[in-house]
Design a protein around this motif. Structure first.
Motif, PDB file in Angstrom:
ATOM      1  N   LEU A   5      -3.662  -5.010   3.645  1.00 41.69           N
ATOM      2  CA  LEU A   5      -2.954  -4.423   2.512  1.00 41.69           C
ATOM      3  C   LEU A   5      -3.983  -4.076   1.437  1.00 41.69           C
ATOM      4  CD1 LEU A   5       0.161  -6.789   2.240  1.00 41.69           C
ATOM      5  CD2 LEU A   5       0.138  -4.418   3.041  1.00 41.69           C
ATOM      6  N   HIS A   6      -3.981  -2.830   1.022  1.00 39.40           N
ATOM      7  CA  HIS A   6      -5.017  -2.368   0.104  1.00 39.40           C
ATOM      8  C   HIS A   6      -4.826  -2.898  -1.308  1.00 39.40           C
ATOM      9  CE1 HIS A   6      -8.459   0.031  -0.860  1.00 39.40           C
ATOM     10  NE2 HIS A   6      -7.824   0.629  -1.860  1.00 39.40           N
ATOM     11  N   GLU A   7      -3.660  -3.448  -1.602  1.00 37.73           N
ATOM     12  CA  GLU A   7      -3.401  -3.947  -2.952  1.00 37.73           C
ATOM     13  C   GLU A   7      -4.380  -5.064  -3.350  1.00 37.73           C
ATOM     14  OE1 GLU A   7       0.194  -7.110  -1.975  1.00 37.73           O
ATOM     15  OE2 GLU A   7       0.646  -4.971  -2.144  1.00 37.73           O
ATOM     16  N   HIS A  42      -4.563   7.563   6.424  1.00 33.84           N
ATOM     17  CA  HIS A  42      -4.217   6.171   6.134  1.00 33.84           C
ATOM     18  C   HIS A  42      -3.874   6.081   4.644  1.00 33.84           C
ATOM     19  CE1 HIS A  42      -6.570   5.991   9.844  1.00 33.84           C
ATOM     20  NE2 HIS A  42      -5.979   4.847  10.098  1.00 33.84           N
ATOM     21  N   ALA A  43      -2.691   6.555   4.313  1.00 31.15           N
ATOM     22  CA  ALA A  43      -2.343   6.812   2.911  1.00 31.15           C
ATOM     23  C   ALA A  43      -2.113   5.557   2.086  1.00 31.15           C
ATOM     24  CB  ALA A  43      -1.103   7.705   2.849  1.00 31.15           C
ATOM     25  N   GLY A  44      -1.681   4.462   2.705  1.00 27.48           N
ATOM     26  CA  GLY A  44      -1.346   3.272   1.927  1.00 27.48           C
ATOM     27  C   GLY A  44      -0.099   3.505   1.097  1.00 27.48           C
ATOM     28  N   GLY A 107      -4.016   5.493  -5.561  1.00 26.00           N
ATOM     29  CA  GLY A 107      -4.646   5.684  -4.271  1.00 26.00           C
ATOM     30  C   GLY A 107      -4.903   7.159  -4.020  1.00 26.00           C
ATOM     31  N   SER A 108      -5.521   7.460  -2.905  1.00 28.78           N
ATOM     32  CA  SER A 108      -5.881   8.840  -2.600  1.00 28.78           C
ATOM     33  C   SER A 108      -4.688   9.797  -2.568  1.00 28.78           C
ATOM     34  CB  SER A 108      -6.664   8.907  -1.286  1.00 28.78           C
ATOM     35  OG  SER A 108      -5.983   8.255  -0.241  1.00 28.78           O
ATOM     36  N   PRO A 109      -3.486   9.395  -2.093  1.00 30.35           N
ATOM     37  CA  PRO A 109      -2.372  10.359  -2.077  1.00 30.35           C
ATOM     38  C   PRO A 109      -2.017  10.918  -3.446  1.00 30.35           C
ATOM     39  CG  PRO A 109      -1.865   8.508  -0.651  1.00 30.35           C
ATOM     40  CD  PRO A 109      -3.102   8.130  -1.415  1.00 30.35           C
ATOM     41  N   LEU A 110      -2.069  10.093  -4.483  1.00 33.33           N
ATOM     42  CA  LEU A 110      -1.754  10.598  -5.816  1.00 33.33           C
ATOM     43  C   LEU A 110      -2.858  11.504  -6.343  1.00 33.33           C
ATOM     44  CD1 LEU A 110      -0.064   7.587  -7.651  1.00 33.33           C
ATOM     45  CD2 LEU A 110       0.974   9.741  -6.944  1.00 33.33           C
ATOM     46  N   LEU A 111      -4.110  11.153  -6.075  1.00 38.88           N
ATOM     47  CA  LEU A 111      -5.208  12.032  -6.484  1.00 38.88           C
ATOM     48  C   LEU A 111      -5.089  13.381  -5.789  1.00 38.88           C
ATOM     49  CD1 LEU A 111      -8.165   9.481  -6.413  1.00 38.88           C
ATOM     50  CD2 LEU A 111      -7.030  10.416  -8.437  1.00 38.88           C
ATOM     51  N   GLU A 112      -4.758  13.352  -4.516  1.00 37.69           N
ATOM     52  CA  GLU A 112      -4.603  14.590  -3.749  1.00 37.69           C
ATOM     53  C   GLU A 112      -3.441  15.414  -4.281  1.00 37.69           C
ATOM     54  OE1 GLU A 112      -6.276  12.133   0.085  1.00 37.69           O
ATOM     55  OE2 GLU A 112      -4.132  12.532  -0.118  1.00 37.69           O
ATOM     56  N   ARG A 113      -2.287  14.777  -4.445  1.00 44.33           N
ATOM     57  CA  ARG A 113      -1.111  15.512  -4.907  1.00 44.33           C
ATOM     58  C   ARG A 113      -1.325  16.095  -6.296  1.00 44.33           C
ATOM     59  NH1 ARG A 113       4.252  12.747  -6.966  1.00 44.33           N
ATOM     60  NH2 ARG A 113       2.810  12.579  -8.718  1.00 44.33           N
ATOM     61  N   ASN A 114      -1.942  15.324  -7.190  1.00 41.83           N
ATOM     62  CA  ASN A 114      -2.129  15.787  -8.563  1.00 41.83           C
ATOM     63  C   ASN A 114      -3.123  16.931  -8.674  1.00 41.83           C
ATOM     64  OD1 ASN A 114      -0.352  13.794  -9.338  1.00 41.83           O
ATOM     65  ND2 ASN A 114      -1.913  12.424 -10.142  1.00 41.83           N
ATOM     66  N   LEU A 115      -4.119  16.960  -7.790  1.00 43.30           N
ATOM     67  CA  LEU A 115      -5.182  17.951  -7.902  1.00 43.30           C
ATOM     68  C   LEU A 115      -4.976  19.185  -7.032  1.00 43.30           C
ATOM     69  CD1 LEU A 115      -8.348  15.652  -8.078  1.00 43.30           C
ATOM     70  CD2 LEU A 115      -7.516  17.191  -9.863  1.00 43.30           C
ATOM     71  N   ALA A 205      -8.587   0.628   8.075  1.00 43.10           N
ATOM     72  CA  ALA A 205      -8.963  -0.715   7.639  1.00 43.10           C
ATOM     73  C   ALA A 205     -10.049  -1.306   8.526  1.00 43.10           C
ATOM     74  CB  ALA A 205      -7.738  -1.627   7.656  1.00 43.10           C
ATOM     75  N   TYR A 206     -10.225  -0.764   9.724  1.00 44.04           N
ATOM     76  CA  TYR A 206     -11.193  -1.277  10.694  1.00 44.04           C
ATOM     77  C   TYR A 206     -10.958  -2.773  10.952  1.00 44.04           C
ATOM     78  CZ  TYR A 206     -13.689   3.098   9.697  1.00 44.04           C
ATOM     79  OH  TYR A 206     -14.032   4.430   9.525  1.00 44.04           O
ATOM     80  N   GLU A 207      -9.676  -3.128  11.093  1.00 46.62           N
ATOM     81  CA  GLU A 207      -9.323  -4.519  11.383  1.00 46.62           C
ATOM     82  C   GLU A 207      -9.742  -4.922  12.788  1.00 46.62           C
ATOM     83  OE1 GLU A 207      -5.302  -5.825   9.510  1.00 46.62           O
ATOM     84  OE2 GLU A 207      -5.016  -3.787  10.208  1.00 46.62           O
TER      85      GLU A 207
END
Length: 329
Positions: A5-7, A42-44, A107-115, A205-207
């Protein structure tokens, strides 16, 4: 395995490297008027609390994005020479600072969507059953973590009613589709996209050791059939997995060079120093491998990492490795 979990890690040094690179890739794509396609495998959950128990347990954000925030605040109060801060770092911080005001990290999805530009398409994949629901809420929902955080901070007077994040203020500029699916398999099945100009961010995550092989096969296959796409792969530098990481990078670079001897391949690695090592266990650093790297991305990342090492990680060593295209044997 779906235990990651990325949190617990949001806003750490790895996120800073990954997101500065991501933002610069999006700016490169935005330089042209035509739309493009972007995949995030891997959007999280797209948004993470910096005040929650998970963040407090690891304290990784304190040695990452919160340390950078403190530097910016100090520089403003002391009339610091803003010219010393690289432009790409300033722009990245502008994108995340509204979220920091509500004690969150995007996370990256919000940066992507906003830009991303209007008319472009964003495809988000997430396999974790809990994360996919939070992702949908934070991208489409009426009561996302972001909105709840805004309301909470308004009540306690941390921010004003007009000082909300750009996510809440702005209209959606691109079409977003969310898939509850294996991101690597979805990417393989979806490429080349109808609009061939574009990019993909891959950051598993390379778990499991099998992920290294899966990433290698997917990147090689996708690059072969989507030769124009920018492929940005994040990877951890882990004490116990150095052999797997080295082999994965070699196999991907070798295949890319054999397909196109003049391919622009960039490898940037960031080792943030001893203080951060203590908080991230076996994570010594992280890297970005970019195929079809945009012009000047190498110099931008070098400048950014040199700045971060001097401003935050003062005892750190850092390295930028640029793969020079050579004719394959």
């Amino acid at each position: 395995m779906l235990s990651y979990l990325h949190e617990f890690h949001a806003g750490n040094h790895a996120d800073i490297l990954k997101h500065i690179a991501l933002v610069q890739i999006l700016r490169h794509l935005n330089a042209k008027d035509s739309p493009y396609t972007f995949f995030d495998t891997h959007a999280g959950s797209a948004l993470y609390s910096l005040e929650g128990a998970s963040a407090k347990k690891t304290l990784e954000a304190e040695k990452g994005i919160l340390a950078l925030r403190d530097f910016f605040e100090k520089s403003e109060s002391e009339d610091f020479a803003q010219g010393e801060i690289p432009e790409c770092v300033k722009f990245y911080f502008e994108q995340i600072s509204p979220y920091l005001k509500i004690s969150c990290y995007p996370g990256s999805p919000l940066l992507e969507r906003n830009l991303m530009k209007r008319g472009s398409s964003l495809f988000l994949c997430e396999l974790h059953p809990a994360e996919i629901e939070r992702l949908r809420e934070n991208i489409f929902g009426k009561k996302s973590l972001e909105e709840n955080s805004i309301e909470r901070n308004e009540r306690i007077g941390k921010i004003g009613k007009n000082d909300t994040s750009q996510n809440a203020q702005s209209k959606k500029h691109c079409a977003v589709k969310i898939f509850h699916a294996d991101g690597l398999k979805n990417l393989s099945a979806s490429t080349p996209p109808q609009v061939k100009r574009g990019a993909v961010l891959i950051d598993p995550a390379y778990e499991d050791l099998s992920e290294f092989d899966a990433v290698t096969k997917t990147v090689r296959a996708v690059h072969k059939k989507w030769s124009a796409g920018i492929i940005a792969l994040w990877y951890p530098i882990l004490e116990g997995k150095k052999t797997q990481i080295k082999e994965m990078i070699f196999q991907i670079e070798d295949a890319a060079k054999r397909q196109n001897a003049h391919a622009e391949i960039l490898r940037a690695e960031f080792f943030p120093g001893s203080e951060s090592k203590k908080s991230t266990a076996n994570l010594l650093g992280s890297g970005m491998l970019v195929l079809n790297a945009p012009w000047k991305l190498d110099s931008q990342l070098r400048e950014a990492l040199e700045f971060l090492c001097g401003a935050i990680y003062k005892d750190a060593a850092f390295s930028i490795r640029i793969s020079k295209p050579q004719q394959a044997d």
